[in-house]
Design an enzyme around this catalytic site. Sequence first.
Site, PDB file in Angstrom:
ATOM      1  N   GLU A 175      10.620  37.405 -23.540  1.00 29.86           N
ATOM      2  CA  GLU A 175      11.136  38.193 -22.420  1.00 29.86           C
ATOM      3  C   GLU A 175      12.097  39.283 -22.900  1.00 29.86           C
ATOM      4  O   GLU A 175      12.236  40.328 -22.265  1.00 29.86           O
ATOM      5  CB  GLU A 175      11.857  37.258 -21.434  1.00 29.86           C
ATOM      6  CG  GLU A 175      11.399  37.449 -20.005  1.00 29.86           C
ATOM      7  CD  GLU A 175      11.938  36.410 -19.050  1.00 29.86           C
ATOM      8  OE1 GLU A 175      11.142  35.897 -18.260  1.00 29.86           O
ATOM      9  OE2 GLU A 175      13.140  36.104 -19.073  1.00 29.86           O
ATOM     10  N   HIS A 184      -3.686  19.654 -37.323  1.00 28.27           N
ATOM     11  CA  HIS A 184      -5.048  19.147 -37.126  1.00 28.27           C
ATOM     12  C   HIS A 184      -5.771  19.898 -36.010  1.00 28.27           C
ATOM     13  O   HIS A 184      -6.823  19.460 -35.551  1.00 28.27           O
ATOM     14  CB  HIS A 184      -4.989  17.643 -36.835  1.00 28.27           C
ATOM     15  CG  HIS A 184      -4.407  16.884 -37.986  1.00 28.27           C
ATOM     16  ND1 HIS A 184      -5.170  16.210 -38.911  1.00 28.27           N
ATOM     17  CD2 HIS A 184      -3.124  16.748 -38.403  1.00 28.27           C
ATOM     18  CE1 HIS A 184      -4.380  15.677 -39.824  1.00 28.27           C
ATOM     19  NE2 HIS A 184      -3.125  15.988 -39.537  1.00 28.27           N
ATOM     20  N   LYS A 230       4.774  38.780  -9.044  1.00 32.52           N
ATOM     21  CA  LYS A 230       5.436  38.354  -7.800  1.00 32.52           C
ATOM     22  C   LYS A 230       5.017  39.253  -6.650  1.00 32.52           C
ATOM     23  O   LYS A 230       4.711  38.780  -5.556  1.00 32.52           O
ATOM     24  CB  LYS A 230       6.965  38.430  -7.936  1.00 32.52           C
ATOM     25  CG  LYS A 230       7.559  37.411  -8.851  1.00 32.52           C
ATOM     26  CD  LYS A 230       9.082  37.509  -8.799  1.00 32.52           C
ATOM     27  CE  LYS A 230       9.704  36.757  -9.951  1.00 32.52           C
ATOM     28  NZ  LYS A 230      11.103  37.064 -10.156  1.00 32.52           N
TER      29      LYS A 230
HETATM   30  O1  PA5 Z   1      15.507  34.962 -18.041  1.00 30.79           O
HETATM   31  C1  PA5 Z   1      15.359  35.237 -16.865  1.00 30.79           C
HETATM   32  O2  PA5 Z   1      16.101  36.028 -16.283  1.00 30.79           O
HETATM   33  C2  PA5 Z   1      14.271  34.586 -16.034  1.00 30.79           C
HETATM   34  O3  PA5 Z   1      13.484  33.736 -16.781  1.00 30.79           O
HETATM   35  C3  PA5 Z   1      14.895  33.789 -14.913  1.00 30.79           C
HETATM   36  O4  PA5 Z   1      15.745  32.815 -15.453  1.00 30.79           O
HETATM   37  C4  PA5 Z   1      13.831  33.120 -14.043  1.00 30.79           C
HETATM   38  O5  PA5 Z   1      12.953  34.078 -13.545  1.00 30.79           O
HETATM   39  C5  PA5 Z   1      14.477  32.375 -12.890  1.00 30.79           C
HETATM   40  O6  PA5 Z   1      15.275  33.234 -12.148  1.00 30.79           O
HETATM   41  P1  PA5 Z   1      16.354  32.710 -11.128  1.00 30.79           P
HETATM   42  O7  PA5 Z   1      17.369  31.934 -11.873  1.00 30.79           O
HETATM   43  O8  PA5 Z   1      16.906  33.942 -10.510  1.00 30.79           O
HETATM   44  O9  PA5 Z   1      15.622  31.839 -10.133  1.00 30.79           O
END
Ligand code: PA5
Length: 445
Positions: free
Chosen positions: A285, A306, A420
């Site tokens: 990310e 394996h 989303k």
């Molecule tokens: O690293 C990030 O920002 C994302 O992975 C969020 O943690 C994830 O989308 C969950 O978001 P939230 O805590 O707003 O529900």
Amino acid sequence: MDNLKINLNNIYGFVKKDEVYALSKTITNNQSKLETKSGKGNDFLGWLTLPKDITESHLKDIQAVANDLRSKSDIVVVIGIGGSYLGAKAVIEALNNSFSPLLGKKPQIIFAGNSICEDYHSELLELLEGKKYSLVVISKSGTTTEPAVAFRLLKQHLEQSVGKTEAAKRIVAITDESKGALRKLANTEGYKTFIIPDNVGGRYSVLTPVGLLPIAIAGFNIVELVKGAKDSQENSSNQFEQNPACLYAAARNTLYSLGKKVEIMVNFTPKLHFLTEWWKQLYGESEGKENKGIFPAGVDFTTDLHSMGQYIQQGERMIFETIISVENPQHKLSIPTDPENLDQLNFLAGKRMSEVNRMAELGTIAAHTDGGVPCISISIPKITEYWIGYLMYFFERACALSGYTLDVNPFDQPGVEAYKKNMFALLGKPGYEEDGKKLRKRMGI
Ligand code: PA5
């Protein structure tokens, strides 16, 4: 002060040491960008000093709430996704007994809201029937669909089981100080809450209550975890040559520039499986944007030798590996001798399993480097709260340095929104009507 060890010898057949060290100026410059808060995404640097900023009283507050939930519950369901889930899961899996669910340890921690799987959540509700349980709901934005749907189901179930007033005493919400639907709900219902600081992104939040509360509920020592992270923070300002985070960032970027576009995180102990999952999110990310970034993958050896071992040994040569080595196991187990020796393994008799595992690790490194896969090794003395805290801060720091080296913002995730938007359009969320029509036509539904 203790430090983890990084060994780059097994990449030097592919890149020259000078090439890695040529990045020292850039990486050192990136260190200053972090420290002076002058790089991209600098409003999300709260994690940088978090270990040293955490106060004793904050940890005590978290521990007190954890103790309260522990006393009230046989099961604690932790609801969250992505950065609001993987850090706690990684630490708990690393530290837990491998058979914890079968040992009757209480409370058991169960994670939910990290998928929209109907079967998983139905089976969870069935499991919770008649059980003493509590909920920790975690969402920084307070608007993420997966945890919100799971919380809706679980909240209703708990309220029906113990009544609304008692349910409110068994629910803790971790969210933004003032924004989002979860904050509103928590205030209305009077839940105990913890705040996720504005300047700490989800995937960098394991040392906030997001990670610390579930870890404390699971019975692990959050003071030691933070101490490890604090020492890691302390060591992270060392000069380039004595700084594993800088060396790791330099090594992986050098390999990337030579076409090694996939990094596989390798462990030789299954307890670290979710640490790899956490690392995959952190790096994927943070770096995967603007058509750039190393693709983070993971394997658990020796089991995956394996299966995936074949590809790694002989498939497309776009891979390098980063091996997390644990020097000492928690237990001692030697291989017995067998007078019959039908399996012809008496040459192993008397040896510790960890020695065999270590030779598997060294043998794998030799085989993979021979096969064209450079290997970075990172080692910690053992799996403890201290060393997991240490390692996690190390990876966070190296990730930020690495992202800056790629010239991306390592603290945003604009790409996460695309699915989303489509999901809402397909489900008929108000405001998405036109997009919904177009998408349904395109998808043939
Ligand atoms: O690293 C990030 O920002 C994302 O992975 C969020 O943690 C994830 O989308 C969950 O978001 P939230 O805590 O707003 O529900």
